[in-house]
Design an enzyme around this catalytic site. Structure first.
Site, short mmCIF file in Angstrom:
data_model
loop_
_atom_site.label_atom_id
_atom_site.label_comp_id
_atom_site.label_asym_id
_atom_site.label_seq_id
_atom_site.Cartn_x
_atom_site.Cartn_y
_atom_site.Cartn_z
N ASP A 65 0.88 -1.19 0.08
CA ASP A 65 -0.04 0.06 -0.10
C ASP A 65 0.76 1.15 -0.04
O ASP A 65 2.08 1.20 0.35
CB ASP A 65 -0.96 0.06 1.30
N GLU A 123 -0.78 -1.89 5.22
CA GLU A 123 0.22 -1.80 6.39
C GLU A 123 0.12 -0.48 7.02
O GLU A 123 0.39 -0.44 8.41
CB GLU A 123 1.67 -1.95 5.79
#
Length: 381
Positions: A68, A126
């Site tokens: 991400d 995350e």
């Protein structure tokens, strides 16, 4: 690897919204003639799990890479800068994914030389609580897994060096939003009001004593007020202020003490200033704990393996930011190591900075380091 990293860097996606990135990862494996199992949409989210089975008995090692990005407007002027406004890979997760894809392809091609299984965790989200690791764990990704290993590239660490640490290595995190409600009034008549700004200021001052007077000096804790929203008129006493804060600690005990003391301070402010404190308190990522035995095993593998691009394998000091790899480490003996990615011939910027960048030569080092760990680990039996 560089081509993949640059493509992902151009097309970043925020936590829990990485649909195109997840599709890119799945398509990478589907477009290769690889004998692997690919599972996607893990727990209804964007995670991808790839299983490489040697067909021989042995241990199962999971290796993890996140993918991400962050809500940051890129300011690097790179030719492959983000095309998505307000979103940027400013932490290196594009690099993690790029090296892991090529490494997984290589391991799949040589699996007949190995024993046991490899599980590749392509993990979303995350950066944003509650994090993507929890969803993957709930979906059963750790079933049958003996150990988990992860790598993070570090833009401020010297290129060519690899770092590890046994035990606690990254902090636990909590955060809060506090709304203090008082009684507004005119600036000329403070005795007729309950000033929320004064109460909030007292809260900020008292908060500093939580660390200095309640935490063991040999432990670590940080409390930061990142937002104090009290805008109003110069002659009007505010009836409400909103504060937001960040808490980090390096032990479960310190976290418990800090959490409890902040709630006590709120009660004290209420009593002292006749205000109401509405506290929205979130405890999320735990301390990242590197299993000592597994970490020593990994460090010995790297020290005993000749890697031309690795200058040294060293112990790192604890690292202040938090990391949701810690959820894997809570469940299974794990280790998280760091690869120096300092750029050459230009300014170095930290993670989460609009001008963050890495030395792309680091991608090959990451692949060789993790590849060496996997091969040695699975063939030790």
């Amino acid at each position: 690897m560089i081509e993949i990293r640059r493509y992902l860097h151009e097309h970043p996606e925020l936590s829990f919204h990485e649909t195109e990135t997840a599709k890119y990862i799945v398509d990478f494996y589907k477009n290769k003639d690889l004998d692997v199992t690919v599972e996607s949409h893990i727990n209804g989210e964007n995670g991808v799990i790839v299983t490489i089975d040697s067909g021989k008995p042995g241990k199962t090692l999971a290796i993890r890479a996140d993918f991400d990005a962050l809500p940051i407007e890129e300011a690097t002027d790179l030719p492959f800068a983000s095309k998505n406004e307000g979103v940027m890979h400013s932490c290196g997760h594009d690099a993690h994914t790029a090296y892991m894809l090529v490494l997984a392809e290589t391991l799949a091609e040589m699996k007949e030389q190995l024993h046991g299984k490899i599980k590749v965790f392509h993990q979303p989200a995350e950066e944003t609580p509650p994090g993507g690791a929890i969803g993957m764990i709930k979906a059963g990704c750790l079933e049958g897994v003996d150990n988990v290993a992860g790598i993070h590239v570090m833009s401020t660490f010297p290129f060519g060096k690899v770092f590890y640490r046994e035990g606690e290595v990254q902090t636990a995190r909590s955060f809060f939003k506090l709304t203090i409600k008082g009684k507004g009034g005119h600036g000329s008549s403070p005795h007729e009001a309950n000033d929320a700004i004064v109460a909030g200021s007292y809260f900020v001052t008292m908060l500093q004593t939580v660390i200095s007077r309640r935490i063991n000096p040999f432990d670590m804790g940080v409390v930061t007020i990142g937002s104090f929203d009290a805008k109003g008129q110069f002659n009007i006493i505010k009836d409400q202020v909103v504060l937001e804060g960040d808490i980090r600690s390096m032990s479960a005990k310190a976290r418990e003490v800090i959490d409890g003391e902040i709630k006590k301070v709120c009660k004290g402010v209420e009593a002292a200033f006749s205000v109401t404190c509405e506290l929205d308190y979130t405890t999320d990522y735990p301390v990242l704990y590197n299993d000592p035995a597994f970490t020593r095993q990994v460090a010995e593998i790297l020290k005993n393996t000749k890697l031309d691009r690795v200058e040294s394998v060293e112990i790192t000091a604890p690292i202040p930011p938090s990391e949701d790899f810690s959820y894997f480490a809570e469940k299974v003996p794990s280790t998280f190591i760091y690869v120096g990615a300092e750029v050459e011939d230009k300014a170095v910027y930290p993670h989460h900075h609009p001008k963050f960048d890495i030395n792309e030569k680091t991608l090959l080092i990451c692949a060789e380091v993790m590849g060496s760990i996997v091969v040695d680990y699975l063939n030790q039996a």
